[in-house]
Design an enzyme around this catalytic site. Structure first.
Site, mmCIF file in Angstrom:
data_model
loop_
_atom_site.group_PDB
_atom_site.id
_atom_site.type_symbol
_atom_site.label_atom_id
_atom_site.label_comp_id
_atom_site.label_asym_id
_atom_site.label_seq_id
_atom_site.Cartn_x
_atom_site.Cartn_y
_atom_site.Cartn_z
ATOM 1 N N CYS A 188 7.458 14.002 15.123
ATOM 2 C CA CYS A 188 8.592 13.426 14.383
ATOM 3 C C CYS A 188 9.817 14.342 14.382
ATOM 4 O O CYS A 188 10.888 13.941 13.942
ATOM 5 C CB CYS A 188 8.162 13.081 12.961
ATOM 6 N N HIS A 214 14.447 12.145 8.974
ATOM 7 C CA HIS A 214 13.357 11.380 9.583
ATOM 8 C C HIS A 214 12.837 10.403 8.528
ATOM 9 O O HIS A 214 12.582 10.790 7.379
ATOM 10 C CB HIS A 214 12.267 12.356 10.030
ATOM 11 N N ASN A 230 7.688 4.480 9.418
ATOM 12 C CA ASN A 230 7.877 5.750 10.130
ATOM 13 C C ASN A 230 7.713 5.506 11.637
ATOM 14 O O ASN A 230 6.605 5.307 12.115
ATOM 15 C CB ASN A 230 6.835 6.743 9.605
HETATM 16 N N1 COA Z 1 -3.241 1.669 -1.068
HETATM 17 C C1 COA Z 1 -3.754 1.829 -2.284
HETATM 18 N N2 COA Z 1 -4.280 2.991 -2.718
HETATM 19 C C2 COA Z 1 -4.257 4.036 -1.870
HETATM 20 C C3 COA Z 1 -3.728 3.929 -0.572
HETATM 21 C C4 COA Z 1 -3.214 2.680 -0.182
HETATM 22 N N3 COA Z 1 -2.668 2.498 1.044
HETATM 23 N N4 COA Z 1 -3.833 5.132 0.044
HETATM 24 C C5 COA Z 1 -4.410 5.972 -0.839
HETATM 25 N N5 COA Z 1 -4.676 5.300 -1.995
HETATM 26 C C6 COA Z 1 -5.282 5.814 -3.218
HETATM 27 C C7 COA Z 1 -6.124 7.044 -2.983
HETATM 28 O O1 COA Z 1 -7.428 6.698 -2.585
HETATM 29 C C8 COA Z 1 -6.072 7.704 -4.343
HETATM 30 O O2 COA Z 1 -6.987 7.050 -5.174
HETATM 31 P P1 COA Z 1 -7.834 7.899 -6.240
HETATM 32 O O3 COA Z 1 -6.809 8.483 -7.183
HETATM 33 O O4 COA Z 1 -8.710 6.852 -6.875
HETATM 34 O O5 COA Z 1 -8.567 8.925 -5.457
HETATM 35 C C9 COA Z 1 -4.688 7.372 -4.861
HETATM 36 O O6 COA Z 1 -4.260 6.228 -4.099
HETATM 37 C C10 COA Z 1 -3.717 8.499 -4.677
HETATM 38 O O7 COA Z 1 -3.851 9.011 -3.360
HETATM 39 P P2 COA Z 1 -2.912 10.118 -2.765
HETATM 40 O O8 COA Z 1 -3.310 10.380 -1.342
HETATM 41 O O9 COA Z 1 -2.810 11.254 -3.718
HETATM 42 O O10 COA Z 1 -1.529 9.322 -2.794
HETATM 43 P P3 COA Z 1 -0.101 9.874 -2.609
HETATM 44 O O11 COA Z 1 0.725 9.619 -3.803
HETATM 45 O O12 COA Z 1 -0.094 11.273 -2.038
HETATM 46 O O13 COA Z 1 0.445 8.889 -1.483
HETATM 47 C C11 COA Z 1 0.920 8.960 0.857
HETATM 48 C C12 COA Z 1 -0.169 8.881 -0.191
HETATM 49 C C13 COA Z 1 0.275 8.970 2.239
HETATM 50 C C14 COA Z 1 1.822 7.732 0.731
HETATM 51 C C15 COA Z 1 1.751 10.251 0.611
HETATM 52 O O14 COA Z 1 0.881 11.352 0.456
HETATM 53 C C16 COA Z 1 2.705 10.547 1.713
HETATM 54 O O15 COA Z 1 3.602 9.746 2.005
HETATM 55 N N6 COA Z 1 2.585 11.721 2.340
HETATM 56 C C17 COA Z 1 3.455 12.079 3.461
HETATM 57 C C18 COA Z 1 2.931 11.405 4.689
HETATM 58 C C19 COA Z 1 3.920 11.386 5.805
HETATM 59 O O16 COA Z 1 5.098 11.172 5.596
HETATM 60 N N7 COA Z 1 3.416 11.588 7.026
HETATM 61 C C20 COA Z 1 4.200 11.564 8.205
HETATM 62 C C21 COA Z 1 5.071 12.760 8.278
HETATM 63 S S1 COA Z 1 5.937 12.746 9.744
#
Ligand code: COA
Length: 326
Positions: A109, A251, A281
């Site tokens: 990215c 990005h 993304n």
């Molecule tokens: N739908 C519903 N629930 C979801 C889910 C989805 N798509 N994905 C994860 N969950 C749940 C998890 O299982 C967790 O449940 P729990 O509390 O019962 O264990 C809860 O939601 C929180 O999970 P978590 O991973 O802490 O969520 P988050 O707030 O960190 O959001 C992302 C997850 C992926 C959206 C976030 O971490 C993110 O955007 N990170 C950056 C990723 C990125 O940009 N990558 C590319 C970079 S180039």
């Protein structure tokens, strides 16, 4: 160097959050609240990375007023080429840029920002005058559509810009690029092979690239900490501060990351360019697609200063401060 044209191309078909909620355990509300993403455009089997790239490139060339044969160099930033040996030469052939040399650049990215800075080095040294920079990815082909942690995030697309030598002031005002391989496991698209003995002395592996794996929380933390820092360093090289910026163009990974970075830099929301709701993304394509849209909507005007920043797998991150206009 100066940027004289932009173009973009995204597939027509798309998947909404509600469509996704019928495939994995998620919901429109959850995805919108955590990421700001509403849908993602996806390439069908009849669409190749080279074709999408060529479409974006042709539009950028048209805006710049250059003919394909005027191009000296084509840089294709992608992590999902049609061919592991590279797709830039295919793009060169599709747009008919027979005089240009073309090669791929892989930095996930961060790829578009790294390629833009690379283009500037060739132009500044006087080696090449007209350089096409493309950011393109079809990550839908590498996403595990059963993994709700990643499949909600990614979409497909291509964006391109034309960079030209100029005698009237360099429009890449400053840049900074970074990488940290010690955090590589936070975001991967790794090769896995099975061991195979060719004879009693030689053993190899053969296999395939696996699906994207990601530690979402780690990547989120990394982006919010490192992106403001790298933009400030690029601004410092440009002799500017955040207050001098007309636009912030990150990005397009996640609206929460975009908002948190803008907040840290004290940049108000009217100055933030975002289309993550529409495309998700699109990896190396996200900055040039959003830039092209903003230019064509006449949001970005002649002389405007834009802070761009790419970040992602590697881990890698970087910023280029650019000024739009010939
Ligand atoms: N739908 C519903 N629930 C979801 C889910 C989805 N798509 N994905 C994860 N969950 C749940 C998890 O299982 C967790 O449940 P729990 O509390 O019962 O264990 C809860 O939601 C929180 O999970 P978590 O991973 O802490 O969520 P988050 O707030 O960190 O959001 C992302 C997850 C992926 C959206 C976030 O971490 C993110 O955007 N990170 C950056 C990723 C990125 O940009 N990558 C590319 C970079 S180039």
């Amino acid at each position: 160097m100066t940027i004289t044209g932009s173009g973009s191309a995204t597939p027509d078909q798309f998947l909404s959050n509600n469509d996704l909620a019928l495939m994995v355990d998620t919901s429109d509300e959850w995805i919108k609240a955590r990421t700001g993403i509403g849908k993602r455009h996806l390439a069908s089997s009849s669409v190749s990375l080279s074709q999408l790239s060529a479409q974006a490139a042709s539009k950028a060339l048209e805006m710049s007023g250059l003919a394909p044969n005027d191009l000296d160099l084509i840089l294709l930033a992608t992590s999902s080429p049609d061919d592991l040996f590279g797709s830039a030469c295919q793009v060169q052939s599709l747009i008919g840029a027979s005089r240009a040399v073309a090669f791929d650049l892989t930095a996930a990215c961060s790829g578009f920002v790294f390629a833009l800075v690379t283009a500037a080095q060739y132009i500044r040294t006087g080696s090449y005058r007209n350089v096409l920079v493309i950011g393109a990815d079809i990550l839908s082909r590498w996403v595990d559509w059963n993994d709700r942690g990643t499949c909600i995030l990614f979409g497909d697309g291509a964006g391109a810009i034309v960079c030209q030598a100029t005698e009237t002031g360099d429009r890449l005002l400053g840049f900074e690029m970074c990488s940290d391989g010690s955090q590589n496991s936070s975001l991967n698209l790794g090769y896995q092979g099975l061991e195979k003995s060719l004879n009693t002395k030689a053993e190899i592996t053969q296999g395939n690239y696996q699906f994207i794996t990601m530690n979402g929380r780690e990547v989120y933390r990394f982006a919010v900490a490192k992106v403001p820092e790298v933009i400030e360093k690029a601004l410092y090289h440009a002799g500017l501060s955040a207050a001098d910026l007309d636009w912030l163009l990150l990005h397009q990974a996640n609206q929460r990351i975009i908002d948190a970075v803008a907040d840290r830099l004290k940049i108000t929301s009217e100055k933030v360019i975002s289309n993550v709701a529409e495309y998700g993304n699109t990896s190396a394509a996200s900055i040039p697609i959003a830039l092209d849209e903003a230019i064509r909507q006449r949001k970005v005007k002649d002389g405007d200063i834009i802070a761009t920043s790419g970040f992602g797998a590697g881990l890698s991150w970087g910023s280029a401060i650019i000024q739009w206009g010939k």
